[in-house]
Design an enzyme around this catalytic site. Structure first.
Site, short mmCIF file in Angstrom:
data_model
loop_
_atom_site.label_atom_id
_atom_site.label_comp_id
_atom_site.label_asym_id
_atom_site.label_seq_id
_atom_site.Cartn_x
_atom_site.Cartn_y
_atom_site.Cartn_z
N PRO A 237 -24.88 -23.40 40.78
CA PRO A 237 -26.22 -23.95 40.85
C PRO A 237 -27.08 -23.21 41.88
CG PRO A 237 -24.61 -25.51 41.70
CD PRO A 237 -23.86 -24.40 41.09
N GLY A 238 -28.36 -23.11 41.58
CA GLY A 238 -29.29 -22.53 42.54
C GLY A 238 -29.31 -21.02 42.57
N THR A 239 -28.62 -20.38 41.63
CA THR A 239 -28.58 -18.92 41.66
C THR A 239 -29.71 -18.30 40.85
OG1 THR A 239 -26.87 -19.15 39.98
CG2 THR A 239 -26.17 -18.51 42.18
N GLY A 240 -30.55 -19.14 40.28
CA GLY A 240 -31.73 -18.59 39.61
C GLY A 240 -31.62 -18.49 38.11
N LYS A 241 -30.81 -19.34 37.50
CA LYS A 241 -30.66 -19.28 36.04
C LYS A 241 -31.95 -19.73 35.35
CE LYS A 241 -26.94 -21.86 36.16
NZ LYS A 241 -26.71 -21.93 37.62
N THR A 242 -32.49 -20.85 35.82
CA THR A 242 -33.74 -21.33 35.26
C THR A 242 -34.84 -20.29 35.48
OG1 THR A 242 -33.01 -23.48 36.03
CG2 THR A 242 -35.23 -23.34 35.17
N GLU A 459 -13.38 -23.96 70.88
CA GLU A 459 -14.24 -22.93 70.27
C GLU A 459 -14.00 -21.57 70.92
OE1 GLU A 459 -15.72 -23.46 67.55
OE2 GLU A 459 -15.47 -25.63 67.58
N HIS A 462 -11.06 -19.94 69.35
CA HIS A 462 -11.39 -19.24 68.09
C HIS A 462 -12.03 -17.90 68.41
CE1 HIS A 462 -10.50 -22.41 65.32
NE2 HIS A 462 -11.43 -23.25 65.76
P1 ADP Z 1 -30.33 -22.68 38.73
O1 ADP Z 1 -31.08 -22.91 37.47
O2 ADP Z 1 -29.41 -21.51 38.67
O3 ADP Z 1 -29.65 -23.89 39.28
P2 ADP Z 1 -32.94 -22.20 39.74
O4 ADP Z 1 -33.35 -21.11 38.83
O5 ADP Z 1 -33.46 -23.55 39.43
O6 ADP Z 1 -31.37 -22.26 39.84
O7 ADP Z 1 -33.30 -21.78 41.21
C1 ADP Z 1 -33.92 -22.65 42.09
C2 ADP Z 1 -34.87 -21.92 43.00
O8 ADP Z 1 -34.18 -21.03 43.84
C3 ADP Z 1 -35.85 -21.07 42.26
O9 ADP Z 1 -36.98 -21.81 41.90
C4 ADP Z 1 -36.20 -19.99 43.27
O10 ADP Z 1 -37.20 -20.43 44.17
C5 ADP Z 1 -34.93 -19.85 44.06
N1 ADP Z 1 -34.14 -18.70 43.58
C6 ADP Z 1 -32.90 -18.76 43.07
N2 ADP Z 1 -32.44 -17.53 42.76
C7 ADP Z 1 -33.43 -16.67 43.05
C8 ADP Z 1 -33.57 -15.25 42.94
N3 ADP Z 1 -32.61 -14.47 42.47
N4 ADP Z 1 -34.73 -14.71 43.35
C9 ADP Z 1 -35.72 -15.47 43.84
N5 ADP Z 1 -35.66 -16.81 43.97
C10 ADP Z 1 -34.52 -17.42 43.59
ZN ZN Z 2 -11.65 -25.23 65.21
#
Ligand code: ADP
Ligand code: ZN
Length: 666
Positions: A237-242, A459, A462
């Site tokens: 999640p959050g890698t920019g698929k949408t 710490e 470590h």
């Molecule tokens: P996913 O659909 O993979 O869960 P999103 O496409 O919704 O993730 O990404 C959420 C937000 O994170 C985007 O609106 C953007 O602001 C940021 N983001 C994620 N990946 C990128 C990327 N490769 N470049 C720029 N912004 C990104």
């Molecule tokens: Zn520790």
């Protein structure tokens, strides 16, 4: 595009304007009005009394009765004549006579006729019973309408619940079978293009082809080639698929429908399938266009695997409908379905067949370069100070997704604003990173001085061990300011390696155990504070022995199951004897690492103490402080420049056992 006739106008409107809600009180008002009305209109007058057969017989004999009406064959209404009224209602005004019945009597038809005849035997002018059919319209309507209203009211209530206040007014009950897809029209909404997507070079390259398909379909179909119908984007999640899917639509300049897989699933059977149908018919009307289905695993999970709950028929029929639709539309219809998931392995195989989602594009967490570029994209609109170094920030954020980095940039801007700065400085970014990594700083948490001392030595342990080991990650920063759940934290700068040697793993284990070892050496006793460390070390040791084949006694076997099909919780893939051997090797490994940590710390006890004291004093120390105490590290990091895709990568799913990119905390 004809704006006014646009059938999609509606949902744009839905999103923008909050609809006026239809109040519920009108239902109550109508109900109350009906009740009042029925009481007022259907009531007989106050002076009407009930009577019995014996009295009626007497009245008839005496000739007091004017007439008898039998209403609906079950109620006798008795009207007295003047003589009767004077006798039985002496106080009543004589005008009442004849207008309303004086008595009522519930009686069966037959009985009334016989009794009346009997009573008047021998009288000169006997009166007859007049049968009357009378309808109490109001009462009857009320008895129909009330349950109906209640039913409708209840239904509306349920619908509203289900729509979950997603901006849909009560009038939307009839659109339950409609897809909830959101439409981004390239002409109206702001356009997302590849410029907004940082990194993800390979994914972009593959998607570029789709853009070309959409732009010049003829070029491909001319030679008889088929344009793909579905593309699956796989990644955490959050890698920019949408974002990627949106940018494809933006580049090709076509409309973009966005919907989440879970939006198809509703309480009612058949709704999912009808929403799929609706979505595709909308899309075909707008062709060429892109449909984006986020979290497709919500509907696309393998069918018939869910033995416990007896399967989910609704989900299956939704999936079937999706497959049918995808098979149904022609390859040149110009509709391309992009779907996102982070678990391609649990998807139904039927989805992946040719002509459906036959292409898969992997969207991974960004590497150092990718992170720098994402920082660049999100810093575009920010007022930056001179000391902001993107390269440095990218190094500080291993394991962050694009969404996390976007969050860091925003958070940094907020922090700087709170500090009344003119621009966002490096420190604001670092604080934002800290906040996102460790949760909010616990400013008021109470830590006793002796606790603080233990944490500081832990710490420092470590820090010292990792500094002294060639293959451990060098330290960037140690703090004993509590954050989130952790009492202290050490940040390392992991290099981005694709394979990890046995030595590297072993050195990391030693550094992880360094905290507890320091407590042992300095205080002679150990604390519960090392839970996190021990968990990490145990997992790592197990991974070394059981998965990566790094143990001499167990040898080159791996009991790792990348398919996730085997249920090792019940049946182990090895014998009891091997299990014992594994246990033995694991504890030998951990014990060896612990002894090594003790040895290093004993050797550098002086440095350790100095470091811990500095920590107690300043609460935060950096690499420079370590250099002043221990001197430069004798090892230089090797430069790594090879391309990622040529390298053997540790298995994705291993992150719980071992993740070389993880920031280490506690
Ligand atoms: P996913 O659909 O993979 O869960 P999103 O496409 O919704 O993730 O990404 C959420 C937000 O994170 C985007 O609106 C953007 O602001 C940021 N983001 C994620 N990946 C990128 C990327 N490769 N470049 C720029 N912004 C990104
Ligand atoms: Zn520790």
């Amino acid at each position: 595009m004809a704006e006014n006739k646009n059938p999609f106008q509606n949902f744009n409107d839905n999103n923008n304007k909050p609809k006026k809600k239809i109040g519920f009180y009108w239902v109550y008002i109508i109900l109350i009005a009906f009740f009042l009305g029925s009481i007022v209109f259907s009531g007989t007058s106050n002076s009407t009394k009930t009577t019995n057969m014996a009295d009626l017989t007497k009245m008839l004999r005496d000739g007091d009765v004017e007439k008898i009406e039998l209403v609906n064959g079950k109620t006798a209404e008795i009207y007295l004549n003047e003589q009767g009224i004077r006798k039985y209602f002496p106080n009543e005004k004589p005008q009442v006579f004849g207008k309303t019945p004086n008595y009522v009597l519930n009686v069966s038809e037959d009985r009334l006729y016989t009794k009346v005849d009997e009573a008047q035997q021998g009288l000169s002018n006997p009166i007859e019973v007049i049968p009357v059919e009378r309808h109490n319209w109001v009462g009857e309507i009320v008895s129909w309408i009330v349950p109906l209203l209640l039913l409708v009211g209840f239904w509306i209530l349920i619908m509203r619940r289900m729509n979950g206040g997603s901006g849909m007014g009560g009038g939307q009950i009839f659109s339950i079978g409609k897809s909830k897809a959101q439409l981004y029209d390239q002409e109206k909404d702001t356009k997302t293009t590849f410029k907004d997507v940082a990194g993800l070079e390979e994914a972009k390259e593959e998607v570029m082809e789709i853009v070309d398909f959409l732009k010049n379909p003829n070029r491909y179909t001319r030679l008889g080639g088929k344009i793909p119908k579905g593309v699956l984007l796989v990644g955490p999640p959050g890698t920019g698929k949408t974002l990627l899917a949106k940018s494809v639509a933006g580049e090709a300049n076509v409309p973009f429908f966005s919907i989440s897989g879970s939006d198809f699933v509703e309480m009612f059977v058949g709704v999912g399938a009808s929403r799929v149908r609706d979505l595709f018919s909308q899309a075909k009307a707008k062709s060429p266009c892109i449909i984006f289905i986020d979290e497709i695993d919500a509907i696309g999970r393998a069918r018939g695997k869910n033995i416990v709950s007896g399967g989910n028929d609704e989900r299956e029929s939704t999936l079937n409908q999706l497959l049918t639709e995808m098979d149904g539309f022609g390859t040149n219809s110009g509709v391309i379905v992009l779907a996102a998931t982070n678990r391609a392995d649990i998807l139904d195989k039927a989805l992946m067949r040719a002509g459906r989602f036959d292409r898969q594009i992997y969207v991974e967490l960004p590497d150092l370069n990718g992170r720098r570029e994402i920082f660049e994209v999100h810093m575009r609109g920010l007022k930056l100070g001179k000391d902001v170094d993107k390269e440095f920030l990218a190094k500080q954020t291993p394991g962050f997704s694009g969404a996390d980095i976007a969050n860091v940039c925003n958070e940094a801007a907020l922090i700087a604003a709170r500090r009344n700065k003119e621009s966002i400085e490096k420190q604001d970014f670092l604080d934002a990173i800290d906040r996102i990594v460790g949760g909010l700083e616990k400013k008021n948490s109470v830590i006793t001085p002796s606790e603080k001392k233990v944490i500081a030595f832990h710490e420092a342990g470590h820090a010292t061990t990792s500094w002294m080991l060639e293959h451990a990650h060098p330290l960037v920063k140690v703090t004993i300011v509590p954050r989130g759940k952790a009492l202290g934290a050490a940040w390392y700068l992991p290099d981005e390696r694709q394979i990890t040697t046995k030595e590297q793993m072993y050195h990391e284990m030693i550094a992880t155990l360094g905290g507890r070892a320091a407590e042992q050496i300095i205080f002679g006793k150990i604390s519960t504070g090392a839970l996190n460390d021990l968990e990490k070390v145990s997992k790592q040791a197990h991974a070394m022995v059981m998965y990566y084949g790094l143990d001499e006694k167990i040898g080159n076997v791996s009991y790792y199951d990348s398919t996730g099909q085997q249920d090792y919780a019940f049946t182990k893939p090895f014998s009891e004897k091997t299990a014992e051997k594994i246990d033995e090797e694991v504890s030998k490994l951990i014990e060896g690492a612990y002894q090594e940590a003790l040895r290093i710390l004993n050797e550098h006890k002086e440095g350790l103490t100095k470091l811990a004291e500095k920590l107690i004093d300043k609460e935060v120390i950096f690499t420079d402080d370590l250099v002043t105490i221990f001197g430069e590290r004798p090892w230089k990091r090797e430069e790594r420049n090879f391309k990622r895709r040529n390298e053997e990568k540790p298995e994705e799913n291993n992150e719980q056992t071992f993740n070389p990119e993880n920031t280490s905390i506690a």
